[in-house]
Design a protein around this motif. Structure first.
Motif, mmCIF file in Angstrom:
data_model
loop_
_atom_site.group_PDB
_atom_site.id
_atom_site.type_symbol
_atom_site.label_atom_id
_atom_site.label_comp_id
_atom_site.label_asym_id
_atom_site.label_seq_id
_atom_site.Cartn_x
_atom_site.Cartn_y
_atom_site.Cartn_z
ATOM 1 N N LEU A 136 0.800 -1.152 0.084
ATOM 2 C CA LEU A 136 -0.153 0.046 0.089
ATOM 3 C C LEU A 136 0.954 1.234 -0.005
ATOM 4 O O LEU A 136 0.525 1.978 -0.680
ATOM 5 C CB LEU A 136 -0.987 0.083 1.192
ATOM 6 N N GLY A 137 1.831 1.218 0.877
ATOM 7 C CA GLY A 137 2.867 2.203 0.939
ATOM 8 C C GLY A 137 3.555 2.486 -0.609
ATOM 9 O O GLY A 137 3.861 3.701 -1.103
ATOM 10 N N TYR A 138 3.748 1.575 -1.193
ATOM 11 C CA TYR A 138 4.728 1.439 -2.443
ATOM 12 C C TYR A 138 3.556 2.046 -3.552
ATOM 13 O O TYR A 138 4.014 2.922 -4.516
ATOM 14 C CB TYR A 138 5.054 0.371 -2.971
ATOM 15 N N VAL A 139 2.291 1.527 -3.568
ATOM 16 C CA VAL A 139 1.402 2.349 -4.448
ATOM 17 C C VAL A 139 1.236 3.541 -4.263
ATOM 18 O O VAL A 139 1.128 4.445 -5.093
ATOM 19 C CB VAL A 139 0.036 1.475 -4.318
ATOM 20 N N ALA A 140 0.956 4.238 -2.763
ATOM 21 C CA ALA A 140 0.533 5.730 -2.700
ATOM 22 C C ALA A 140 1.738 6.271 -3.059
ATOM 23 O O ALA A 140 1.712 7.462 -3.609
ATOM 24 C CB ALA A 140 0.142 5.736 -1.047
ATOM 25 N N ALA A 141 3.006 5.896 -2.736
ATOM 26 C CA ALA A 141 4.341 6.613 -3.093
ATOM 27 C C ALA A 141 4.418 6.801 -4.573
ATOM 28 O O ALA A 141 4.654 7.954 -4.993
ATOM 29 C CB ALA A 141 5.343 6.061 -2.339
ATOM 30 N N THR A 142 4.274 5.853 -5.186
ATOM 31 C CA THR A 142 4.270 5.832 -6.634
ATOM 32 C C THR A 142 3.184 6.884 -7.497
ATOM 33 O O THR A 142 3.757 7.628 -8.277
ATOM 34 C CB THR A 142 4.066 4.413 -7.353
ATOM 35 N N LEU A 143 2.020 6.660 -7.007
ATOM 36 C CA LEU A 143 1.067 7.577 -7.537
ATOM 37 C C LEU A 143 1.193 9.013 -7.132
ATOM 38 O O LEU A 143 1.006 9.717 -8.094
ATOM 39 C CB LEU A 143 -0.347 6.884 -6.758
ATOM 40 N N THR A 144 1.417 9.194 -5.611
ATOM 41 C CA THR A 144 1.417 10.805 -5.578
ATOM 42 C C THR A 144 3.075 11.383 -6.139
ATOM 43 O O THR A 144 2.978 12.476 -6.510
ATOM 44 C CB THR A 144 1.582 10.865 -3.767
ATOM 45 N N THR A 145 3.833 10.559 -6.364
ATOM 46 C CA THR A 145 5.074 11.125 -7.011
ATOM 47 C C THR A 145 4.966 11.433 -8.328
ATOM 48 O O THR A 145 5.265 12.321 -8.987
ATOM 49 C CB THR A 145 6.431 10.200 -6.692
ATOM 50 N N ILE A 146 4.324 10.190 -9.164
ATOM 51 C CA ILE A 146 4.137 10.411 -10.517
ATOM 52 C C ILE A 146 3.183 11.482 -10.997
ATOM 53 O O ILE A 146 3.209 12.218 -11.755
ATOM 54 C CB ILE A 146 3.404 8.969 -11.142
ATOM 55 N N ALA A 147 2.288 11.827 -9.839
ATOM 56 C CA ALA A 147 1.189 12.932 -10.092
ATOM 57 C C ALA A 147 1.908 14.283 -9.971
ATOM 58 O O ALA A 147 1.453 15.153 -10.653
ATOM 59 C CB ALA A 147 0.115 12.901 -8.961
ATOM 60 N N PHE A 148 2.974 14.239 -9.391
ATOM 61 C CA PHE A 148 3.717 15.739 -9.386
ATOM 62 C C PHE A 148 4.479 15.781 -10.612
ATOM 63 O O PHE A 148 4.904 16.972 -10.824
ATOM 64 C CB PHE A 148 4.615 15.616 -7.942
ATOM 65 N N VAL A 149 4.936 14.991 -11.197
ATOM 66 C CA VAL A 149 5.974 14.934 -12.482
ATOM 67 C C VAL A 149 5.400 15.892 -13.396
ATOM 68 O O VAL A 149 6.249 16.612 -13.958
ATOM 69 C CB VAL A 149 6.317 13.302 -12.605
ATOM 70 N N PRO A 150 4.193 15.599 -14.174
ATOM 71 C CA PRO A 150 3.623 16.447 -15.268
ATOM 72 C C PRO A 150 3.909 17.961 -14.852
ATOM 73 O O PRO A 150 4.469 18.735 -15.728
ATOM 74 C CB PRO A 150 2.465 15.961 -15.543
ATOM 75 N N GLN A 151 3.616 18.161 -13.752
ATOM 76 C CA GLN A 151 3.346 19.780 -13.600
ATOM 77 C C GLN A 151 5.037 20.146 -13.175
ATOM 78 O O GLN A 151 5.502 21.310 -13.756
ATOM 79 C CB GLN A 151 3.000 19.973 -12.039
ATOM 80 N N ALA A 152 5.839 19.403 -12.566
ATOM 81 C CA ALA A 152 7.268 19.656 -12.705
ATOM 82 C C ALA A 152 7.920 19.788 -13.871
ATOM 83 O O ALA A 152 8.577 20.734 -13.920
ATOM 84 C CB ALA A 152 7.989 18.654 -11.628
#
Length: 81
Positions: free
Chosen positions: A4-20
């Protein structure tokens, strides 16, 4: 249940990438709040530290990546206004 931590970490980090990436490419920081990015970047550092204390690799890795991206954007905001 660590997955669950891996899924949450992956999704929240990936969500930030396009804006960055958009901000890095365009160098347009007009729509970014300096105060928000200062607080956000400090918060990411604390999440990273908390991950270290817990030994939680999902928290450590995702916050390390997010810190790099947020720091680049914060530096651009400070430089380009």
């Amino acid at each position: 249940m660590e997955w669950l931590g891996y899924v949450a970490a992956t999704l929240t980090t990936i969500a930030f990438v396009p804006q960055a990436l958009k901000t890095i490419r365009t160098r347009d920081t007009r729509g970014i709040s300096l105060g928000m990015y200062v607080v956000f970047t400090i918060g990411v550092v604390f999440w990273f530290g908390y991950g270290l204390v817990l030994g939680s690799w999902p928290m450590i890795v995702s916050n390390a990546i997010t810190f790099v991206l947020a720091s680049v954007i914060l530096a651009m905001k400070l430089r380009h206004g």
